[in-house]
Scaffold this motif. Structure first.
Motif, PDB file in Angstrom:
ATOM      1  N   GLN A 130       0.770  -1.267   0.009  1.00  0.00           N
ATOM      2  CA  GLN A 130      -0.158  -0.115  -0.007  1.00  0.00           C
ATOM      3  C   GLN A 130       0.802   1.412   0.023  1.00  0.00           C
ATOM      4  OE1 GLN A 130      -2.796  -0.950   3.053  1.00  0.00           O
ATOM      5  NE2 GLN A 130      -4.561  -0.795   1.391  1.00  0.00           N
ATOM      6  N   ASP A 131       0.461   2.206  -0.831  1.00  0.00           N
ATOM      7  CA  ASP A 131       1.168   3.449  -0.817  1.00  0.00           C
ATOM      8  C   ASP A 131       0.393   4.591  -0.554  1.00  0.00           C
ATOM      9  OD1 ASP A 131       2.654   5.212  -2.315  1.00  0.00           O
ATOM     10  OD2 ASP A 131       1.751   5.322  -4.098  1.00  0.00           O
ATOM     11  N   HIS A 132       1.098   5.631   0.111  1.00  0.00           N
ATOM     12  CA  HIS A 132       0.378   7.087   0.294  1.00  0.00           C
ATOM     13  C   HIS A 132       0.602   8.029  -0.588  1.00  0.00           C
ATOM     14  CE1 HIS A 132       0.843   4.254   4.020  1.00  0.00           C
ATOM     15  NE2 HIS A 132       0.283   5.151   4.488  1.00  0.00           N
ATOM     16  N   LYS A 133      -0.577   8.309  -1.397  1.00  0.00           N
ATOM     17  CA  LYS A 133      -0.139   9.454  -2.447  1.00  0.00           C
ATOM     18  C   LYS A 133      -0.129  10.576  -2.165  1.00  0.00           C
ATOM     19  CE  LYS A 133      -0.550   7.028  -6.669  1.00  0.00           C
ATOM     20  NZ  LYS A 133      -1.435   5.784  -6.826  1.00  0.00           N
ATOM     21  N   ALA A 134      -1.026  11.009  -1.045  1.00  0.00           N
ATOM     22  CA  ALA A 134      -1.130  12.582  -0.587  1.00  0.00           C
ATOM     23  C   ALA A 134       0.219  12.762   0.182  1.00  0.00           C
ATOM     24  CB  ALA A 134      -2.374  12.629   0.218  1.00  0.00           C
ATOM     25  N   LEU A 193       3.567  -6.295 -14.126  1.00  0.00           N
ATOM     26  CA  LEU A 193       2.365  -5.691 -14.304  1.00  0.00           C
ATOM     27  C   LEU A 193       1.875  -5.096 -12.871  1.00  0.00           C
ATOM     28  CD1 LEU A 193       0.115  -4.850 -16.536  1.00  0.00           C
ATOM     29  CD2 LEU A 193      -0.857  -7.267 -15.929  1.00  0.00           C
ATOM     30  N   TYR A 194       1.680  -3.864 -12.769  1.00  0.00           N
ATOM     31  CA  TYR A 194       1.396  -3.254 -11.486  1.00  0.00           C
ATOM     32  C   TYR A 194      -0.132  -2.685 -11.542  1.00  0.00           C
ATOM     33  CZ  TYR A 194       1.470   0.923  -8.514  1.00  0.00           C
ATOM     34  OH  TYR A 194       1.195   1.899  -7.564  1.00  0.00           O
ATOM     35  N   ALA A 195      -1.088  -3.240 -10.904  1.00  0.00           N
ATOM     36  CA  ALA A 195      -2.270  -3.172 -11.129  1.00  0.00           C
ATOM     37  C   ALA A 195      -2.695  -2.239  -9.634  1.00  0.00           C
ATOM     38  CB  ALA A 195      -3.308  -4.336 -10.946  1.00  0.00           C
ATOM     39  N   THR A 246       1.196  13.011  -4.789  1.00  0.00           N
ATOM     40  CA  THR A 246       2.663  12.808  -5.394  1.00  0.00           C
ATOM     41  C   THR A 246       2.899  11.654  -5.860  1.00  0.00           C
ATOM     42  OG1 THR A 246       3.442  11.630  -3.067  1.00  0.00           O
ATOM     43  CG2 THR A 246       3.023  14.161  -2.991  1.00  0.00           C
ATOM     44  N   GLY A 247       3.963  11.327  -6.280  1.00  0.00           N
ATOM     45  CA  GLY A 247       4.347  10.058  -6.773  1.00  0.00           C
ATOM     46  C   GLY A 247       4.400   9.034  -5.682  1.00  0.00           C
ATOM     47  N   GLY A 248       4.200   9.250  -4.387  1.00  0.00           N
ATOM     48  CA  GLY A 248       4.038   8.258  -3.404  1.00  0.00           C
ATOM     49  C   GLY A 248       5.100   8.814  -2.118  1.00  0.00           C
ATOM     50  N   TYR A 262      -3.532   0.581 -14.763  1.00  0.00           N
ATOM     51  CA  TYR A 262      -2.326  -0.511 -14.875  1.00  0.00           C
ATOM     52  C   TYR A 262      -1.065   0.321 -14.989  1.00  0.00           C
ATOM     53  CZ  TYR A 262      -4.051  -5.032 -15.502  1.00  0.00           C
ATOM     54  OH  TYR A 262      -4.808  -6.314 -15.208  1.00  0.00           O
ATOM     55  N   ASN A 263       0.004   0.033 -14.384  1.00  0.00           N
ATOM     56  CA  ASN A 263       1.448   0.587 -14.705  1.00  0.00           C
ATOM     57  C   ASN A 263       2.232  -0.734 -15.282  1.00  0.00           C
ATOM     58  OD1 ASN A 263       1.183   3.310 -13.744  1.00  0.00           O
ATOM     59  ND2 ASN A 263       0.656   2.427 -11.879  1.00  0.00           N
ATOM     60  N   VAL A 264       3.288  -0.061 -16.110  1.00  0.00           N
ATOM     61  CA  VAL A 264       4.060  -1.349 -16.610  1.00  0.00           C
ATOM     62  C   VAL A 264       5.295  -1.524 -16.023  1.00  0.00           C
ATOM     63  CG1 VAL A 264       2.468  -0.938 -19.103  1.00  0.00           C
ATOM     64  CG2 VAL A 264       4.705   0.413 -18.447  1.00  0.00           C
ATOM     65  N   ARG A 265       5.627  -1.137 -14.833  1.00  0.00           N
ATOM     66  CA  ARG A 265       6.672  -1.038 -14.246  1.00  0.00           C
ATOM     67  C   ARG A 265       6.353  -1.331 -12.764  1.00  0.00           C
ATOM     68  NH1 ARG A 265       5.296   3.224 -11.353  1.00  0.00           N
ATOM     69  NH2 ARG A 265       3.651   4.572 -12.107  1.00  0.00           N
ATOM     70  N   PHE A 266       7.568  -1.395 -12.087  1.00  0.00           N
ATOM     71  CA  PHE A 266       7.333  -1.447 -10.402  1.00  0.00           C
ATOM     72  C   PHE A 266       7.082  -0.132  -9.958  1.00  0.00           C
ATOM     73  CE2 PHE A 266      10.426  -5.277 -10.812  1.00  0.00           C
ATOM     74  CZ  PHE A 266       9.669  -6.033  -9.873  1.00  0.00           C
ATOM     75  N   GLY A 267       6.090  -0.065  -8.852  1.00  0.00           N
ATOM     76  CA  GLY A 267       5.766   1.128  -8.189  1.00  0.00           C
ATOM     77  C   GLY A 267       7.081   1.643  -7.381  1.00  0.00           C
ATOM     78  N   ASP A 268       7.116   3.052  -7.200  1.00  0.00           N
ATOM     79  CA  ASP A 268       8.037   3.632  -6.582  1.00  0.00           C
ATOM     80  C   ASP A 268       7.328   4.352  -5.460  1.00  0.00           C
ATOM     81  OD1 ASP A 268      10.264   5.243  -5.678  1.00  0.00           O
ATOM     82  OD2 ASP A 268      10.713   5.582  -7.520  1.00  0.00           O
ATOM     83  N   PRO A 269       7.415   4.194  -4.109  1.00  0.00           N
ATOM     84  CA  PRO A 269       8.286   3.361  -3.172  1.00  0.00           C
ATOM     85  C   PRO A 269       7.595   1.957  -3.230  1.00  0.00           C
ATOM     86  CG  PRO A 269       6.957   4.712  -1.962  1.00  0.00           C
ATOM     87  CD  PRO A 269       6.506   5.086  -3.349  1.00  0.00           C
TER      88      PRO A 269
HETATM   89  N1  GLY Z   1       3.902   4.738  -5.957  1.00  0.00           N
HETATM   90  C1  GLY Z   1       2.929   4.807  -6.997  1.00  0.00           C
HETATM   91  C2  GLY Z   1       3.691   4.582  -8.388  1.00  0.00           C
HETATM   92  O1  GLY Z   1       4.692   4.134  -8.577  1.00  0.00           O
HETATM   93  O2  GLY Z   1       3.157   5.105  -9.382  1.00  0.00           O
END
Ligand code: GLY
Ligand code: AMP
Length: 426
Positions: free
Chosen positions: A211-215, A268-270, A225-227, A284-291
């Motif tokens: 789980q990410d925190h975007k705000a 695959l990042y859903a 934010t990006g996370g 969908y994102n086609v990469r790993f999430g950051d962070p």
């Molecule tokens: N943490 C969200 C992203 O990588 O898009």
């Protein structure tokens, strides 16, 4: 094996850190990398989107495996060019990376495959979009079709906000070409989770969910934010929920992409919304999430390089991964002012003394200045990652390290993991 990782963020630092530990890896390069990555890989000054520069370097050095971190080079076709040269890589081709490159494509694809996602319409004219939004009412979600550096989504709580978002994208050109087309979709309520699966074109292997925190601010307040931090595993992703996601979302995607002649290879990042009606796909994102990648790499016990090569070779179905039976939590330290404008070049001190046995500090936006001082050069700068038997102890470890870092130019959220910690207290 000679390996190149493409990218320069905390995600790429965690990938380099994990790949460097693989007995298969003889020599590791990162383009362009950052000051932290330099401890694990030889950084080369080639931008992640400089495809010609990357290809030349890869050929000169006889690189045998390329791991592409960010989405931009994938969408530009880096993997296609490597395929044509017979050089093995981890990541989707441009035809498959369109799952992230065009939200309209992704929504049409889901509709065709019966994959659960919010109902939607695509628009290329502002007036038609506005008429539709007025008819639907708020809350409603407006999305730029193309890549907009994570800023292309407006969750509008009233009609005027939705109309302004349409104007900003289509009339004022806020996102350039990426906003020339819009997706307008229904608002979904629920808990979000980041779901990851390695794919080899034919089959998919689920990884841990995060789980990410975007705000930007505590309490999930302020602009997106990006996370700002992430943790894994995500308590909402039970074994049964993971199975449902594989059956209703991931497997149909892999099968559908293959049937369309766009076999999906890579991660695959859903982005999921866990609603009362079950898991729904947000994007969908086609990469790993950051962070998110940083916490996954901290918890992975198996050899990551072997797994990435298995995805490239199409042999994932006979593959399994082992994870530490622990939790990891990563706190993003960002430059004051992020995600708005911020000062560059502020000095970070005492980083060497900040770590401990249960933390790993990944660099996201750092460099060495002319006097060899460590300085911040980006919005998101450090990912202070703690681990322990549960999320609470991972959180304690991460913040203890944060508090030992002397960086007046930066800030972080103090509540990363709050949802899971609250659950653990029950
Ligand atoms: N943490 C969200 C992203 O990588 O898009
Ligand atoms: P995306 O860039 O598509 O992940 O969207 C950014 C954020 O907007 C997501 O993480 C969600 O919090 C929110 N969001 C996107 N689509 C929806 C939706 N249909 N309903 C509710 N929230 C959404």
């Amino acid at each position: 094996m000679k390996v190149l990782v493409v990218g320069s963020g905390g995600r790429e630092h965690s990938l380099c850190w994990a790949i460097a530990a693989s007995p298969l890896c003889d020599q590791l390069y990162c383009a362009p990398g950052n000051a932290g990555i330099a401890a694990d890989a030889e950084c080369v000054d080639i931008g992640a989107e400089d495809l010609d520069g990357l290809i030349k370097f890869i050929q000169d050095k006889e690189i045998e495996f390329v791991v592409v971190g960010p989405e931009a080079p994938l969408i530009l076709g880096l993997v296609d060019r490597l395929d044509a040269l017979g050089i093995k890589s981890f990541g989707p081709t441009a035809a498959a990376a369109i799952l992230e490159g065009s939200k309209g494509f992704m929504k049409d694809f889901c509709a065709k495959q019966g994959i659960p996602t919010a109902s939607y319409r695509r628009f290329s004219e502002p007036e038609a979009a506005k008429t539709w939004v007025r008819k639907q009412g708020a809350p409603i979600v407006i999305k730029a079709d193309g890549l907009a550096a994570g800023k292309g989504v407006t969750v509008a709580t009233d009609i005027n906000e939705a109309l302004s978002a349409i104007d900003a994208a289509m009339v004022d050109g806020q996102f350039g070409d990426a906003g020339a087309e819009l997706v307008v979709e229904a608002f979904m309520q629920g808990e979000e989770a980041s779901f990851f699966a390695l794919c080899d074109g034919e089959s998919a292997l689920p990884l841990l969910s995060a789980q990410d925190h975007k705000a930007v601010f505590d309490g999930d307040k302020g602009p997106n934010t990006g996370g700002m931090g992430a943790y894994a595993p995500a308590p909402v992703m039970t074994e049964a929920m993971t199975e449902t996601v594989m059956e209703t979302i991931i497997n149909p995607t892999v099968a559908g992409m293959k049937a369309e002649g766009r076999p999906y290879k890579g991660v695959l990042y859903a982005g999921l919304m866990i609603t009362d009606e079950g898991p729904q796909l947000i994007e969908y994102n086609v990469r790993f999430g950051d962070p998110e990648c940083q916490v996954l790499m901290t918890l992975l016990m198996s050899d990551i390089l072997v797994a990435l090569i298995a995805a490239a070779d199409g042999v994932l179905d006979s593959f399994d991964l082992r994870w530490r039976d622990e939790a990891a939590l990563s706190v993003v330290m960002a430059s004051n002012g992020y995600p708005g404008s911020y000062e560059k070049g502020t000095e970070i001190r005492s980083l060497e003394q900040a770590g401990s046995d249960n933390t790993v500090i990944f660099h996201a936006g750092t460099a060495r200045d002319s006097e060899d001082r460590l300085v911040a050069i980006g919005g998101r700068v450090l990912n202070v990652t703690g681990f322990g038997p549960d999320v609470q102890s991972a959180q304690t470890a991460a913040y203890a390290a944060v508090d030992r870092i002397d960086w007046p130019g930066g800030f972080c959220r103090r509540d990363i993991g709050w949802r899971a910690v609250a659950r653990e207290k029950h």
